[in-house]
Scaffold this motif. Structure first.
Motif, short mmCIF file in Angstrom:
data_model
loop_
_atom_site.label_atom_id
_atom_site.label_comp_id
_atom_site.label_asym_id
_atom_site.label_seq_id
_atom_site.Cartn_x
_atom_site.Cartn_y
_atom_site.Cartn_z
N TYR A 1 0.86 -1.17 0.00
CA TYR A 1 0.00 0.00 0.00
C TYR A 1 0.90 1.22 0.00
O TYR A 1 2.08 1.15 0.32
CB TYR A 1 -0.90 0.02 1.24
CG TYR A 1 -1.97 -1.03 1.27
CD1 TYR A 1 -1.66 -2.37 1.45
CD2 TYR A 1 -3.32 -0.68 1.11
CE1 TYR A 1 -2.65 -3.34 1.47
CE2 TYR A 1 -4.31 -1.65 1.13
CZ TYR A 1 -3.96 -2.97 1.32
OH TYR A 1 -4.95 -3.92 1.35
N ARG A 2 0.33 2.35 -0.36
CA ARG A 2 1.09 3.59 -0.29
C ARG A 2 0.21 4.73 0.18
O ARG A 2 -1.01 4.72 0.00
CB ARG A 2 1.72 3.93 -1.64
CG ARG A 2 0.72 4.29 -2.74
CD ARG A 2 1.44 4.46 -4.08
NE ARG A 2 0.53 4.81 -5.16
CZ ARG A 2 0.88 4.88 -6.43
NH1 ARG A 2 2.15 4.60 -6.80
NH2 ARG A 2 0.00 5.21 -7.36
N GLN B 1 -5.34 9.37 1.30
CA GLN B 1 -5.60 8.14 2.02
C GLN B 1 -4.65 7.04 1.55
O GLN B 1 -4.15 7.07 0.41
CB GLN B 1 -7.04 7.70 1.80
CG GLN B 1 -8.07 8.56 2.51
CD GLN B 1 -9.47 7.98 2.42
OE1 GLN B 1 -9.81 7.27 1.48
NE2 GLN B 1 -10.30 8.27 3.41
N ARG B 2 -4.42 6.09 2.42
CA ARG B 2 -3.61 4.93 2.05
C ARG B 2 -4.37 4.13 0.99
O ARG B 2 -5.57 3.89 1.12
CB ARG B 2 -3.31 4.07 3.28
CG ARG B 2 -2.27 2.99 3.05
CD ARG B 2 -1.92 2.29 4.35
NE ARG B 2 -1.30 3.20 5.31
CZ ARG B 2 -0.77 2.81 6.46
NH1 ARG B 2 -0.76 1.52 6.79
NH2 ARG B 2 -0.24 3.69 7.28
N ALA C 1 5.46 8.50 -2.34
CA ALA C 1 4.62 8.17 -1.19
C ALA C 1 5.45 7.33 -0.21
O ALA C 1 6.56 6.90 -0.53
CB ALA C 1 3.40 7.38 -1.62
N VAL C 2 4.87 7.11 0.95
CA VAL C 2 5.40 6.10 1.85
C VAL C 2 4.72 4.78 1.49
O VAL C 2 3.49 4.71 1.42
CB VAL C 2 5.14 6.45 3.33
CG1 VAL C 2 5.66 5.33 4.23
CG2 VAL C 2 5.81 7.77 3.68
N TYR C 3 5.52 3.77 1.24
CA TYR C 3 5.01 2.47 0.86
C TYR C 3 5.03 1.53 2.07
O TYR C 3 6.06 1.39 2.74
CB TYR C 3 5.85 1.89 -0.29
CG TYR C 3 5.54 2.53 -1.62
CD1 TYR C 3 5.87 3.86 -1.86
CD2 TYR C 3 4.89 1.83 -2.62
CE1 TYR C 3 5.56 4.47 -3.07
CE2 TYR C 3 4.59 2.43 -3.84
CZ TYR C 3 4.92 3.75 -4.05
OH TYR C 3 4.60 4.34 -5.25
N TYR C 4 3.89 0.91 2.30
CA TYR C 4 3.73 0.03 3.45
C TYR C 4 3.49 -1.40 2.99
O TYR C 4 2.67 -1.64 2.10
CB TYR C 4 2.55 0.46 4.31
CG TYR C 4 2.71 1.82 4.95
CD1 TYR C 4 2.26 2.97 4.31
CD2 TYR C 4 3.30 1.94 6.21
CE1 TYR C 4 2.39 4.21 4.90
CE2 TYR C 4 3.44 3.18 6.80
CZ TYR C 4 2.98 4.32 6.15
OH TYR C 4 3.12 5.55 6.74
N CYS C 5 4.15 -2.33 3.64
CA CYS C 5 3.90 -3.75 3.42
C CYS C 5 2.78 -4.20 4.34
O CYS C 5 2.68 -3.74 5.50
CB CYS C 5 5.18 -4.54 3.70
SG CYS C 5 5.02 -6.32 3.49
N ASN C 6 1.94 -5.09 3.84
CA ASN C 6 0.84 -5.63 4.62
C ASN C 6 0.79 -7.13 4.48
O ASN C 6 1.05 -7.66 3.38
CB ASN C 6 -0.48 -5.01 4.15
CG ASN C 6 -1.69 -5.65 4.80
OD1 ASN C 6 -2.29 -6.55 4.23
ND2 ASN C 6 -2.03 -5.19 5.98
#
Length: 123
Positions: free
Chosen positions: A37-38, A44-45, A91-96
């Motif tokens: 996700y970013r 919003q994410r 963006a900030v990239y998030y692992c899920n």
């Protein structure tokens, strides 16, 4: 408890490439899906891409044809190869990761997030 550790973010010029990695650690769990996700400032994410244990893949329309997600089930690791980067990918990239906690008598679902890694694309 599942912990996710991301790596690979950075600064790149438009048209360049980056590869993100995310490794899940811990014990007593089974992961069903991992994804990226970013979240850009003020937004919003959003989902970028996700892959299931069985190999089903989903991409957001904005990255189709440019990004490729892959996974290694044996290492509980997911990768995101990002090519043709654009400034709007900044963006900030998030692992899920989502799956089952197998430690209780009745397994229960879990969801975990990484700490995030910054991707900045300059024009």
């Amino acid at each position: 408890q599942v912990q996710l550790v991301e790596s690979g973010g950075g600064l790149v010029q438009a048209g360049g490439s980056l590869r993100l990695s995310c490794a899940a650690s811990g014990s007593g769990f089974s992961i069903n899906v991992m994804g990226w996700y970013r979240q850009a400032p003020g937004k919003q994410r959003e989902l970028v891409a996700a892959i299931t244990r069985g190999g089903r893949i989903n991409y957001s329309d904005s990255v189709k044809g440019r990004f490729t997600i892959s996974g290694d089930n044996t290492r509980n690791t997911v990768y995101l190869q990002m090519n043709g980067l654009k400034p709007e990918d900044t963006a900030v990239y998030y692992c899920n990761a989502e799956g089952l906690d197998l430690r209780p008598i009745l397994p229960k679902s879990f969801g975990s997030w990484g700490q995030g890694t910054q991707v900045t694309v300059s024009s």
